[in-house]
Design an enzyme around this catalytic site. Structure first.
Site, short mmCIF file in Angstrom:
data_model
loop_
_atom_site.label_atom_id
_atom_site.label_comp_id
_atom_site.label_asym_id
_atom_site.label_seq_id
_atom_site.Cartn_x
_atom_site.Cartn_y
_atom_site.Cartn_z
N LYS A 88 0.84 -1.21 0.00
CA LYS A 88 0.00 0.00 0.00
C LYS A 88 0.88 1.26 0.00
O LYS A 88 0.60 2.22 -0.71
CB LYS A 88 -0.94 -0.01 1.22
CG LYS A 88 -2.04 -1.05 1.08
CD LYS A 88 -2.80 -1.31 2.36
CE LYS A 88 -3.75 -2.49 2.15
NZ LYS A 88 -4.46 -2.92 3.37
N GLN B 107 -4.44 -1.55 9.57
CA GLN B 107 -4.32 -2.90 9.00
C GLN B 107 -4.85 -3.94 10.00
O GLN B 107 -4.46 -3.95 11.16
CB GLN B 107 -2.84 -3.19 8.65
CG GLN B 107 -2.62 -4.49 7.94
CD GLN B 107 -3.25 -4.55 6.55
OE1 GLN B 107 -3.19 -3.60 5.78
NE2 GLN B 107 -3.91 -5.65 6.25
N ASP C 53 -11.20 2.88 3.95
CA ASP C 53 -11.49 1.44 3.81
C ASP C 53 -13.00 1.19 3.73
O ASP C 53 -13.42 0.08 3.39
CB ASP C 53 -10.92 0.67 5.02
CG ASP C 53 -9.59 -0.01 4.70
OD1 ASP C 53 -9.31 -0.22 3.51
OD2 ASP C 53 -8.85 -0.34 5.65
#
Ligand code: NDP
Length: 288
Positions: A52, A96, A119
């Protein structure tokens, strides 16, 4: 023989468009910023986080890395999120998963400002998706929808069968397909006669996590197959949830694994971050 739905090529095309959007934002004095928070040293999470970060760097997004020790307390993590929520340089916050067991992941995700929730996991954004007014859409299902659109696959009136009902893939992708006027069936581990359900699909979306559990012979002739599954078999080989070779004989179009849905996920994360920096989560910066 099925056409291949090439996620890698589509991801490259969108990233090139986003790169232009980032350059335009920088000219206007705004550098899109994504905070990436990793707690502990889970090897798979480390790989995802570095992918990422690299993807951000490639298109000019500032990535603000926070690598915290495994013993970080929930209060410490929440305090960091508070700071990031207030930081004007940061347009998106990504924590994460999974988190170490002393930290309640749900609490952490709900602590992220919905306006920086790139997200799309905050209940506010989940709810917006449910009522058909999405702000940030979760990246994997969003990537699936962008692929379908790019390949001219209109869902209106189609039978879509989603196998898997997770909060990050199965449920949101089913909701997005419903929004696009499909008739949607969601299957899971308690579904009876999965083969028959799969056989009804004009469009099959598999998000199970069991290598090649959906047999090629189940697939209806001419169906479109989207395989979200990423399963490691042996040391190096990755396979999807669908028997690719046999399914390709019957499907009209299919995503490969790797090179299908996978590259689209990070691309949509970049997309959401750029949209956040532009102050418009929808409509889209790259015309998506
Ligand atoms: P989860 O484990 O959260 O969910 C799996 C779902 O599959 C559950 O709903 C489960 O049912 C269902 N399931 C399990 N076994 C069966 C079965 N035998 N028959 C029917 N349904 C079954 O997985 P995720 O949604 O997080 O991920 C799914 C797959 O997608 C994984 O391979 C993952 O690696 C991949 N993935 C890929 C991404 C990408 O970027 N390409 C991103 C995210 C995920 P139940 O609810 O009843 O337990």
């Amino acid at each position: 023989m099925a056409d291949i739905i090439d996620g890698k090529a589509l991801a490259a095309k969108i990233r090139a468009q986003l790169s232009g959007e980032v350059a335009a934002l920088k000219t206007a004095g705004i550098t899109p910023g994504l905070a990436v928070v990793l707690v502990g040293d889970d090897p798979a999470s480390k790989v995802y986080v570095s992918m990422k970060e690299k993807a951000c760097a490639d298109i000019g997004i500032f990535s603000d890395e926070h690598k915290l020790p495994a013993e970080t307390s929930e209060a410490e993590l929440l305090a960091l999120i508070d700071r990031l929520n207030r930081d004007p340089r940061i347009h998106g916050i990504l924590v994460q998963l999974p988190l170490p067991k002393q930290i309640n992941a749900e609490k952490v995700l709900e602590h992220i400002s919905p306006l920086k929730d790139v997200d799309g996991f905050h209940p506010y954004n989940v709810g917006r998706l449910m009522v058909g007014k999405p702000t940030f859409q979760p990246c994997t299902p969003y990537g699936v929808m962008v692929m379908l659109r790019e390949y001219g696959i209109d869902l209106t009136g189609k039978e879509v069968v989603v196998v898997g009902r997770s909060n990050i893939v199965g449920k949101p992708v089913a909701m997005m397909c419903l929004q696009q006027n499909a008739t949607v069936t969601i299957c899971h581990s308690r579904t009876r006669d999965l083969a028959a359900k799969v056989g009804q699909a004009d469009v099959l979306i598999a998000a199970v996590g069991v290598p090649e559990m959906i047999k090629g012979e189940w697939i209806k002739e001419g169906a479109v197959v989207i395989d979200v599954g990423v399963n490691r078999v042996g040391e190096k080989k990755l396979v999807g949830d669908v028997e690719f070779a046999a399914a390709s004989e019957r499907a009209s179009a299919i995503t490969p694994v790797p090179g299908g849905v996978g590259p689209m996920t990070i691309t949509m994360l970049l997309y959401n971050t750029v949209a956040s920096a532009q102050g418009v989560a929808t409509p889209s910066p790259a015309g998506l």
